[in-house]
Design a protein around this motif. Sequence first.
Motif, mmCIF file in Angstrom:
data_model
loop_
_atom_site.group_PDB
_atom_site.id
_atom_site.type_symbol
_atom_site.label_atom_id
_atom_site.label_comp_id
_atom_site.label_asym_id
_atom_site.label_seq_id
_atom_site.Cartn_x
_atom_site.Cartn_y
_atom_site.Cartn_z
ATOM 1 N N VAL A 58 0.552 -1.613 -0.177
ATOM 2 C CA VAL A 58 -0.315 -0.312 0.341
ATOM 3 C C VAL A 58 0.741 0.936 -0.385
ATOM 4 O O VAL A 58 0.671 1.989 -0.954
ATOM 5 N N TRP A 59 1.722 0.809 0.734
ATOM 6 C CA TRP A 59 2.439 2.230 0.924
ATOM 7 C C TRP A 59 3.526 2.800 -0.073
ATOM 8 O O TRP A 59 3.279 3.717 -0.838
ATOM 9 N N THR A 60 3.474 1.254 -1.474
ATOM 10 C CA THR A 60 4.289 1.802 -2.903
ATOM 11 C C THR A 60 3.427 2.404 -3.745
ATOM 12 O O THR A 60 3.486 3.480 -3.934
ATOM 13 N N MET A 61 2.480 1.592 -3.586
ATOM 14 C CA MET A 61 0.544 2.226 -4.141
ATOM 15 C C MET A 61 1.191 4.301 -3.766
ATOM 16 O O MET A 61 0.103 4.840 -4.679
ATOM 17 N N ILE A 82 7.833 -1.551 -7.643
ATOM 18 C CA ILE A 82 9.231 -0.201 -7.567
ATOM 19 C C ILE A 82 9.619 -0.404 -9.399
ATOM 20 O O ILE A 82 9.594 0.295 -9.488
ATOM 21 N N SER A 83 9.668 -1.819 -9.205
ATOM 22 C CA SER A 83 10.704 -2.087 -10.567
ATOM 23 C C SER A 83 9.650 -2.320 -12.003
ATOM 24 O O SER A 83 9.904 -1.905 -12.848
ATOM 25 N N THR A 84 8.710 -1.444 -11.843
ATOM 26 C CA THR A 84 7.293 -1.776 -12.633
ATOM 27 C C THR A 84 7.047 -0.242 -12.622
ATOM 28 O O THR A 84 6.273 -0.588 -13.854
ATOM 29 N N ILE A 85 7.402 1.284 -11.982
ATOM 30 C CA ILE A 85 7.206 1.856 -11.975
ATOM 31 C C ILE A 85 7.694 2.154 -13.451
ATOM 32 O O ILE A 85 8.569 2.125 -13.892
ATOM 33 N N ASP A 86 6.676 3.184 -14.195
ATOM 34 C CA ASP A 86 7.136 3.911 -15.499
ATOM 35 C C ASP A 86 7.551 5.108 -15.299
ATOM 36 O O ASP A 86 6.445 6.518 -14.916
ATOM 37 N N PRO A 87 8.872 6.276 -15.817
ATOM 38 C CA PRO A 87 8.215 7.262 -15.189
ATOM 39 C C PRO A 87 8.460 7.955 -16.043
ATOM 40 O O PRO A 87 8.631 9.693 -15.521
ATOM 41 N N LEU A 88 7.814 7.705 -17.048
ATOM 42 C CA LEU A 88 6.972 8.969 -18.652
ATOM 43 C C LEU A 88 5.943 8.561 -17.649
ATOM 44 O O LEU A 88 4.699 10.067 -17.886
#
Lengths: 350, 230
Positions: free
Chosen positions: A250-253, A337-343
């Motif tokens: 949840v924190w990451t989201m 985290i590893s799938t976060i898209d910087p776009l």
Amino acid sequence: MFIAIRDLRFARGRFALIGAVIALMTFLVVMLSGLTAGLGSASISAVRDLPVDSIAFAKPAAGQAVSFTGSALPADTVGQLAAVPGVTAAHPLGVATTQLENGDAAAAVTVIGTDPGLLPPLTAGRTPAAGQIAVAGALTKDAHVHVGDTVTLGGTRFTVSATVEDTSFSHMPTVYTSVDTWRQIAHTDTITAVGLTGTPTHDVPGVTVVSKSAAFGAVGGYSAEQGSLNLIRLLLVAVSVLVVGSFFTVWTMQRAGDLAVVRAIGGSRRYLLRDALGQALLIMVLGAGVGAGLAAVLGLLAANVVPFTLSAATLALPMVVMIVAGLVGAAASTRRISTIDPLTALGASR
Amino acid sequence: MSLTLESVNLTYPDGDSRLTALDDVSLHVSAGEFIAVTGPSGSGKSSLLAVAGTLIAPDSGRVEIAGVDAGPLSSAARDRLRLESIGFVFQQANLLASLTALDQLLLVADLSGDDKAAARTRASELLERVGLADKAHRRPARLSGGERQRVNVARALMGSPALLLVDEPTSALDRDRGEAIVTLLAEVTREQNLATLMVTHDLAHVHLTDRVVHVHDGRLVDAPEPVPAA
């Protein structure tokens, strides 16, 4: 840990909450570990402390496990086993439960008849001769027994020649005596088992030899008791993995937008993963440390009234297990985290 | 050239077909040059910025940043290129909520592994340059919209980039504050010899730039006349 430390300061309430939950779970696991070890010790310390490598029992019926209560061997089994190659020494063991009476005081005890060399270290008095007994230290408190007293065991009076370091068998304090005296108390011509040093290379008909640690299971109720407590400990650790994993997911989201910005300005996935896991490690160490500390204090106090063992195995090990379990839960959340898209840092999507 | 786009094409999946976001786009931005990219919503402005910032790889064409061809770079190498050569100024509120204004800048130094003392000095200088020296220890929630955008600019400059990419910097600001931000961008472009590419739908401040490029249906077309300064 640049972002992690600042997140901890910024979201103090949320991290205090999860830290408190981790502390509580660790407290429970450490308390349970201390009780498990304490109860285990109360059940099998007399066997655990025997200076033997293995124990020979009467071969149980098909489908049954060896047990002290179900085992009876002829006295000459000791000689047969001593003659087996690989065995360096064989000692008779008689185990029986009876009532010890000392004036108005009484206590249920386990009487162990064996050779003097297998007795725990004496704390007072002398090794018991024929017609004498040595009692575990607990009986000096429970039944007010002291060296020189005369007590009744199974209807016969015996002189207490010594006290020994505390051991117990099946949650009862132990009384040690010679095998002959034990037969008198147990009203039998047989013995219960044989303690062996060395490793027998041949079987003896009608006899099953198990390692000393395997013989713990031959003490009535030990396996069921330990199994139940260990299952509860395992469930607590599993719940901790889920709780910590859920929190960090949840924190990451919640901070996915922030993480996208960091990725966009050049932060690598490895940087963010290291930061997140470092944050989880810090929370777990602090939470587990506080929980284990509280459990140690309360356990020391509780040890006066319940069987509670405080040691590295019951304090440090559960703490480490909780920390590792928490990290496993947190690691599961780092997939996001590893799938976060910087776009996503660009435009109005944030 | 600090930024060169040559014959760049970019499409997105759109059901069974593909939607063209950039269509044979070529653009050069030199050091010290401030270019505005205008166009209606959905015209391809943000796609142009994303491609120039290596946040998305084009289907074809060449993207060169500070002399480095971004095409063959791995994901990790593109991260490093963004960190060392590109400064991003995002739309308002793209600051990390838990970080103070000073920390927003120090984060860039931490990502780069720069010396902490030198980074602190540079961050303080940059905050002073954007007029926020006295608010260095405030988190975003305690800064006004204009102040947040100034922190955004300072953060973008922290890594001493060659290329500054600016995404709708005035979208959440009133006219005066918007003007102040674009003026600041024009000043730092010249002071630090940056190549600055600013995407905006707001023509009110493009007179402060050196050149205006208009995007329509993914293609670069002649720019309309900018709105005169008030």
